[in-house]
Design an enzyme around this catalytic site. Structure first.
Site, PDB file in Angstrom:
ATOM      1  N   SER A  27       0.809  -1.213   0.000  1.00 23.12           N
ATOM      2  CA  SER A  27       0.000   0.000   0.000  1.00 23.12           C
ATOM      3  C   SER A  27       0.849   1.274   0.000  1.00 23.12           C
ATOM      4  O   SER A  27       1.691   1.426  -0.866  1.00 23.12           O
ATOM      5  CB  SER A  27      -0.971  -0.063   1.176  1.00 23.12           C
ATOM      6  OG  SER A  27      -2.093   0.718   0.868  1.00 23.12           O
ATOM      7  N   HIS A  61      -7.856  -5.653   0.705  1.00 22.34           N
ATOM      8  CA  HIS A  61      -6.608  -4.893   0.760  1.00 22.34           C
ATOM      9  C   HIS A  61      -5.761  -5.372   1.937  1.00 22.34           C
ATOM     10  O   HIS A  61      -6.096  -5.119   3.099  1.00 22.34           O
ATOM     11  CB  HIS A  61      -6.982  -3.413   0.925  1.00 22.34           C
ATOM     12  CG  HIS A  61      -5.817  -2.485   0.877  1.00 22.34           C
ATOM     13  ND1 HIS A  61      -5.046  -2.305  -0.246  1.00 22.34           N
ATOM     14  CD2 HIS A  61      -5.289  -1.671   1.828  1.00 22.34           C
ATOM     15  CE1 HIS A  61      -4.106  -1.417   0.010  1.00 22.34           C
ATOM     16  NE2 HIS A  61      -4.226  -1.014   1.260  1.00 22.34           N
TER      17      HIS A  61
HETATM   18  C1  GTR Z   1      -5.466   4.476   1.907  1.00 19.55           C
HETATM   19  C2  GTR Z   1      -4.916   5.332   0.804  1.00 19.55           C
HETATM   20  C3  GTR Z   1      -4.230   4.442  -0.191  1.00 19.55           C
HETATM   21  C4  GTR Z   1      -3.298   3.446   0.477  1.00 19.55           C
HETATM   22  C5  GTR Z   1      -3.829   2.922   1.799  1.00 19.55           C
HETATM   23  C6  GTR Z   1      -2.814   2.211   2.698  1.00 19.55           C
HETATM   24  O1  GTR Z   1      -6.227   5.140   2.788  1.00 19.55           O
HETATM   25  O2  GTR Z   1      -5.964   6.025   0.216  1.00 19.55           O
HETATM   26  O3  GTR Z   1      -3.567   5.212  -1.163  1.00 19.55           O
HETATM   27  O4  GTR Z   1      -2.053   3.989   0.641  1.00 19.55           O
HETATM   28  O5  GTR Z   1      -4.385   3.903   2.563  1.00 19.55           O
HETATM   29  O6  GTR Z   1      -1.653   2.628   2.800  1.00 19.55           O
HETATM   30  O7  GTR Z   1      -3.222   1.240   3.333  1.00 19.55           O
END
Ligand code: GTR
Length: 424
Positions: A264, A405
């Protein structure tokens, strides 16, 4: 599986994906999750030079086009990457050659970034496999919430810096191993690789005013750069290189075989670190999304505007110019991936992680291919998005797995396989 079960499963998946689509557009109406609504866009050709001539040789790429594209990313996205050399010093705080039931050597090292100063440091946790001969190949990546969260191992020092519990969770014994599903250390060690990790907040806390106490302030005179000339991602990327400086001095590590990895926002970091420092010999970006592997000009999931609004401090101010006009961006993220050529690169997605735009990450990996081909390497090798759990590609590889995610054992199994292939 019976037909009925299959149908039920498909209906279930459709409902789940509809739910996540609704959820995303409810969170932010700018976040499109309907493939049919993706507007036409034109990607810049990474091999097209500013004078309209096409790059036809590696020398042209290295001498002209690569520096030009790298500079575009510095100017428009991540800010300047300081090249002023620094002399790190370090202290081995702890070594145990009998960690994890004797399978690993655990080392905890404090790396100081400023000459003659013991206040600016990053604390590194390492597990190295005991069953291999010679210096270990390693995966190097930040963790989000402190080294103690990586393993339920009481000997890991709690962080001195975790000043942000609302995001990172508590900085006490209750935090031990809470992120261990993201760090399958046993499997990594078993496969003959080491793990090197540090908390990104040691470099800069992940919050809007993190720069005030982070290295963008504490190192600004040494590095001759003002805090606003770069962003948090740039600072974190620079920090990974300082850990690399240490690894080059550690006889137990094979510094020629260091894979930089991140999930991420830390995947965005590993890509920028990989583009900025040629010593990383494999680069892995898991679900790095917007400002990472995902294409910016493709209107799907998180957008430049959304990320610049939620996390303005990750990037430089110039990036905000493109909030409502990604067509004007003189680059796109496939060119960031291309900056990594010819080194092995792995990009990965998850089916429910629409926010990070799985297809946009796939296309970006695909369109970095021509630069790899210039070096005689093969990229993704197919324009078709692969089915779930079917990694594709050669020197650039890509997979999408089912699920949300996260970074999990399946992802790591692919990275381990990739590293074994590339470092054999
Ligand atoms: C989210 C962000 C993403 C990603 C994510 C993370 O909120 O919008 O771009 O970086 O966090 O790091 O888990």
């Amino acid at each position: 599986m019976t037909l009925k079960k299959n149908t039920l499963l498909l209906v279930g998946l459709a409902i789940a994906s509809l739910k996540s689509m609704t959820a995303l557009s409810q969170i932010n109406p700018d976040a499109n999750t309907d493939e049919a609504k993706v507007r036409p866009y034109t990607l810049p050709d990474p091999l097209m030079m500013a004078d309209g001539e096409k790059v036809t040789s590696v020398v042209q790429w290295q001498k002209i086009q690569r520096p030009y594209l790298y500079h575009l990313f510095e100017e428009n996205v991540y800010g300047h990457y300081p090249k002023t050399p620094v002399a790190i010093h370090y202290k081995i705080r702890e070594t145990d050659r009998n960690a994890l039931n004797g399978t690993a050597t655990r080392k905890q090292v404090r790396i100081f970034l400023k000459r003659g100063d013991n206040s600016v440091f990053v604390d590194v946790l390492m597990y190295l496999p005991n069953h291999i001969k010679g210096p270990a190949p390693v995966f190097l990546g930040y963790n989000f919430s402190g080294n103690a969260t990586v393993q339920p191992d009481k000997a890991i020092f709690l962080s001195d810096r975790l000043a942000f519990p609302e995001f990172t969770g508590p900085n006490n014994d209750a935090s031990r191993g809470t992120n261990s599903s993201r760090w399958p250390v046993k499997e990594i060690i078993g496969a003959g690789f080491g793990v090197v990790t540090a908390y990104n907040g040691d470099i800069e806390l992940d919050k809007p005013d993190g720069w005030k106490t982070g290295i963008r302030t504490t190192m600004k005179d040494v590095l001759k750069i003002q805090p606003e000339e770069w962003g948090a991602i740039g600072a974190w990327a620079w920090g990974v290189s300082r850990i690399m400086d240490y690894l080059e001095k550690d006889k137990d590590v094979n510094a020629k075989e260091v894979a930089v990895i991140g999930h991420s926002r830390l995947g965005k970091t590993s890509l920028w670190a990989g583009a900025s420092d040629p010593r990383f010999s494999i680069i892995i970006a898991n679900e790095s999304g917007e400002g990472g592997a995902a294409l910016s000009k493709r209107w799907f999931g998180e957008t430049v505007k959304i990320i610049n609004t939620s996390f303005p401090y990750w990037f430089v101010d110039a990036y905000k110019k493109y909030n409502d006009n990604t067509d004007a961006l003189p680059l796109d993220q496939h060119e960031l991936l291309a900056l990594i050529a010819p080194r092995p690169l792995y990009v990965s997605s998850a089916s429910e992680d629409l926010w990070a735009d799985p297809k946009g990450q796939f296309l970006s990996a695909l369109h970095a291919g021509p630069v790899y081909e210039l070096f005689g390497k093969k990229g993704i090798g197919t324009g078709e998005e692969p089915p779930l759990f079917h990694p594709v590609g050669s020197t650039i590889q890509y997979h999408i797995r089912e699920g949300k995610h996260d970074i999990n054992l399946y992802d790591w199994q692919q990275f381990i396989r990739f590293a074994k292939e590339k470092w054999k």
